[in-house]
Design a protein around this motif. Sequence first.
Motif, PDB file in Angstrom:
ATOM      1  N   PRO A   1       0.961  -1.441   0.030  1.00 63.97           N
ATOM      2  CA  PRO A   1       0.068   0.103  -0.080  1.00 63.97           C
ATOM      3  C   PRO A   1       0.735   1.159   0.016  1.00 63.97           C
ATOM      4  O   PRO A   1       1.863   1.309   0.704  1.00 63.97           O
ATOM      5  N   GLN A   2       0.434   2.351  -0.625  1.00 64.24           N
ATOM      6  CA  GLN A   2       1.118   3.491  -0.748  1.00 64.24           C
ATOM      7  C   GLN A   2       0.922   4.730   0.085  1.00 64.24           C
ATOM      8  O   GLN A   2       1.665   5.610   0.419  1.00 64.24           O
ATOM      9  N   ASP A   3       0.181   3.940   1.287  1.00 63.96           N
ATOM     10  CA  ASP A   3      -0.007   5.073   2.467  1.00 63.96           C
ATOM     11  C   ASP A   3       0.940   4.752   3.475  1.00 63.96           C
ATOM     12  O   ASP A   3       0.692   5.206   4.715  1.00 63.96           O
ATOM     13  N   VAL A   4       1.856   3.974   3.306  1.00 69.42           N
ATOM     14  CA  VAL A   4       2.899   3.506   4.279  1.00 69.42           C
ATOM     15  C   VAL A   4       4.377   3.827   3.499  1.00 69.42           C
ATOM     16  O   VAL A   4       4.353   3.854   2.185  1.00 69.42           O
ATOM     17  N   VAL A   5       5.128   3.932   4.452  1.00 67.20           N
ATOM     18  CA  VAL A   5       6.511   3.992   3.738  1.00 67.20           C
ATOM     19  C   VAL A   5       7.030   2.875   3.231  1.00 67.20           C
ATOM     20  O   VAL A   5       6.999   1.648   3.472  1.00 67.20           O
TER      21      VAL A   5
ATOM     22  N   PHE B   1      13.388  -7.094   6.672  1.00 69.10           N
ATOM     23  CA  PHE B   1      12.628  -7.004   5.545  1.00 69.10           C
ATOM     24  C   PHE B   1      13.474  -5.731   4.677  1.00 69.10           C
ATOM     25  O   PHE B   1      13.845  -4.639   5.020  1.00 69.10           O
ATOM     26  N   VAL B   2      13.599  -5.915   3.330  1.00 67.06           N
ATOM     27  CA  VAL B   2      13.808  -4.988   2.156  1.00 67.06           C
ATOM     28  C   VAL B   2      12.931  -5.082   1.081  1.00 67.06           C
ATOM     29  O   VAL B   2      13.578  -5.834   0.107  1.00 67.06           O
ATOM     30  N   HIS B   3      11.776  -4.607   1.032  1.00 70.27           N
ATOM     31  CA  HIS B   3      10.880  -4.803  -0.295  1.00 70.27           C
ATOM     32  C   HIS B   3       9.917  -4.021  -0.309  1.00 70.27           C
ATOM     33  O   HIS B   3       9.420  -3.170   0.515  1.00 70.27           O
ATOM     34  N   SER B   4       9.316  -3.443  -1.736  1.00 67.93           N
ATOM     35  CA  SER B   4       8.192  -2.740  -1.995  1.00 67.93           C
ATOM     36  C   SER B   4       6.924  -3.627  -2.420  1.00 67.93           C
ATOM     37  O   SER B   4       5.958  -2.802  -2.633  1.00 67.93           O
TER      38      SER B   4
ATOM     39  N   HIS C   1       2.583  -4.870   6.932  1.00 61.00           N
ATOM     40  CA  HIS C   1       3.187  -3.290   6.394  1.00 61.00           C
ATOM     41  C   HIS C   1       2.232  -2.477   5.690  1.00 61.00           C
ATOM     42  O   HIS C   1       2.171  -2.759   4.761  1.00 61.00           O
ATOM     43  N   GLY C   2       1.230  -2.020   6.220  1.00 56.34           N
ATOM     44  CA  GLY C   2       0.377  -1.283   5.428  1.00 56.34           C
ATOM     45  C   GLY C   2      -0.927  -2.356   5.240  1.00 56.34           C
ATOM     46  O   GLY C   2      -2.154  -1.838   4.981  1.00 56.34           O
ATOM     47  N   ALA C   3      -0.518  -3.613   4.905  1.00 57.18           N
ATOM     48  CA  ALA C   3      -1.496  -4.737   4.767  1.00 57.18           C
ATOM     49  C   ALA C   3      -0.915  -5.895   5.192  1.00 57.18           C
ATOM     50  O   ALA C   3       0.485  -5.868   5.099  1.00 57.18           O
ATOM     51  N   ASP C   4      -1.473  -6.834   5.328  1.00 49.41           N
ATOM     52  CA  ASP C   4      -0.923  -8.177   5.662  1.00 49.41           C
ATOM     53  C   ASP C   4      -0.397  -8.758   4.430  1.00 49.41           C
ATOM     54  O   ASP C   4      -0.871  -8.586   3.145  1.00 49.41           O
ATOM     55  N   PHE C   5       0.663  -9.311   4.519  1.00 52.48           N
ATOM     56  CA  PHE C   5       1.560  -9.910   3.463  1.00 52.48           C
ATOM     57  C   PHE C   5       2.105 -11.409   3.697  1.00 52.48           C
ATOM     58  O   PHE C   5       2.331 -11.529   4.805  1.00 52.48           O
ATOM     59  N   ILE C   6       2.489 -12.264   2.698  1.00 56.95           N
ATOM     60  CA  ILE C   6       2.974 -13.427   3.128  1.00 56.95           C
ATOM     61  C   ILE C   6       4.585 -13.051   3.404  1.00 56.95           C
ATOM     62  O   ILE C   6       5.348 -12.547   2.280  1.00 56.95           O
ATOM     63  N   ALA C   7       5.178 -13.431   4.552  1.00 53.81           N
ATOM     64  CA  ALA C   7       6.588 -13.400   5.104  1.00 53.81           C
ATOM     65  C   ALA C   7       7.086 -14.654   4.875  1.00 53.81           C
ATOM     66  O   ALA C   7       8.546 -14.750   4.529  1.00 53.81           O
ATOM     67  N   ALA C   8       6.520 -15.844   4.621  1.00 51.66           N
ATOM     68  CA  ALA C   8       7.332 -17.126   4.431  1.00 51.66           C
ATOM     69  C   ALA C   8       6.401 -18.236   4.074  1.00 51.66           C
ATOM     70  O   ALA C   8       5.018 -18.358   4.332  1.00 51.66           O
ATOM     71  N   VAL C   9       6.707 -19.280   3.375  1.00 50.60           N
ATOM     72  CA  VAL C   9       5.935 -20.343   3.015  1.00 50.60           C
ATOM     73  C   VAL C   9       6.691 -21.652   3.264  1.00 50.60           C
ATOM     74  O   VAL C   9       8.044 -21.640   2.977  1.00 50.60           O
ATOM     75  N   GLU C  10       6.286 -22.813   3.697  1.00 49.05           N
ATOM     76  CA  GLU C  10       6.909 -23.923   4.030  1.00 49.05           C
ATOM     77  C   GLU C  10       5.971 -25.164   3.435  1.00 49.05           C
ATOM     78  O   GLU C  10       4.744 -25.191   3.681  1.00 49.05           O
ATOM     79  N   ASN C  11       6.344 -25.768   2.237  1.00 53.95           N
ATOM     80  CA  ASN C  11       5.350 -26.599   1.670  1.00 53.95           C
ATOM     81  C   ASN C  11       6.390 -27.847   1.035  1.00 53.95           C
ATOM     82  O   ASN C  11       6.817 -27.782  -0.155  1.00 53.95           O
ATOM     83  N   GLY C  12       6.339 -28.955   1.807  1.00 48.73           N
ATOM     84  CA  GLY C  12       7.240 -29.866   1.664  1.00 48.73           C
ATOM     85  C   GLY C  12       8.596 -29.565   1.705  1.00 48.73           C
ATOM     86  O   GLY C  12       9.156 -29.028   2.428  1.00 48.73           O
TER      87      GLY C  12
END
Length: 212
Positions: free
Chosen positions: A114-118, A146-149, A174-185
Amino acid sequence: MAKPEVVVLDYGSGNVHSAVRALERVGAQVTLTRDTQQVLDADGLVVPGVGAFAAVMEALTSIDAPRWIGRRVAGGRPVLGICVGHQILFERGVEHGIAAEGMGEWPGEVTALPQDVVVPHMGWNTVRPARDSVLFDGIEDERFYFVHSYAVQEWGFDQTVDAMSAPKVTWSHHGADFIAAVENGPLAATQFHPEKSGDAGMQLLKNWIESL
């Protein structure tokens, strides 16, 4: 006891040496290479990524890495994606209005935060680990760097169909929920940089190494 052999994929991504050092620190024998046989034979493969989604996919494709990753996953051989190496495992990424196809291992689209956060989202943040997570065992309440847009902000799998075998999804905000990690087999990935996340990041990498 022999150290597990880990390959960090060398395809031109920046800042791979910090990942190599971190993996060595937690007990792996690490090789930085793009040699096909070494990539396929290693106990674990780490796919780093810095920069734009489309550029990383193009660089990976130029050395046939998506096929190698797919063969490893099909054979149950562990792969860990980091940052954009996490993002390209999803179906596609959209940056500046331009869509690029990802590997499609998981459903989902990488889109702008989201653009309403840094942005970029740069610095330390908490996560909400999945239940019974292997990666976050013992570090559930720690912060990671974290370092991402851009991020995947919606999860496409139905987690209720088979809760036992469903991918384990860890979230952050960060402004919205986002996936930080996935574990899949055999396939795992983190949006954050464990190699830059201090003791917590070292423990996460150690947890992954010990699962190989």
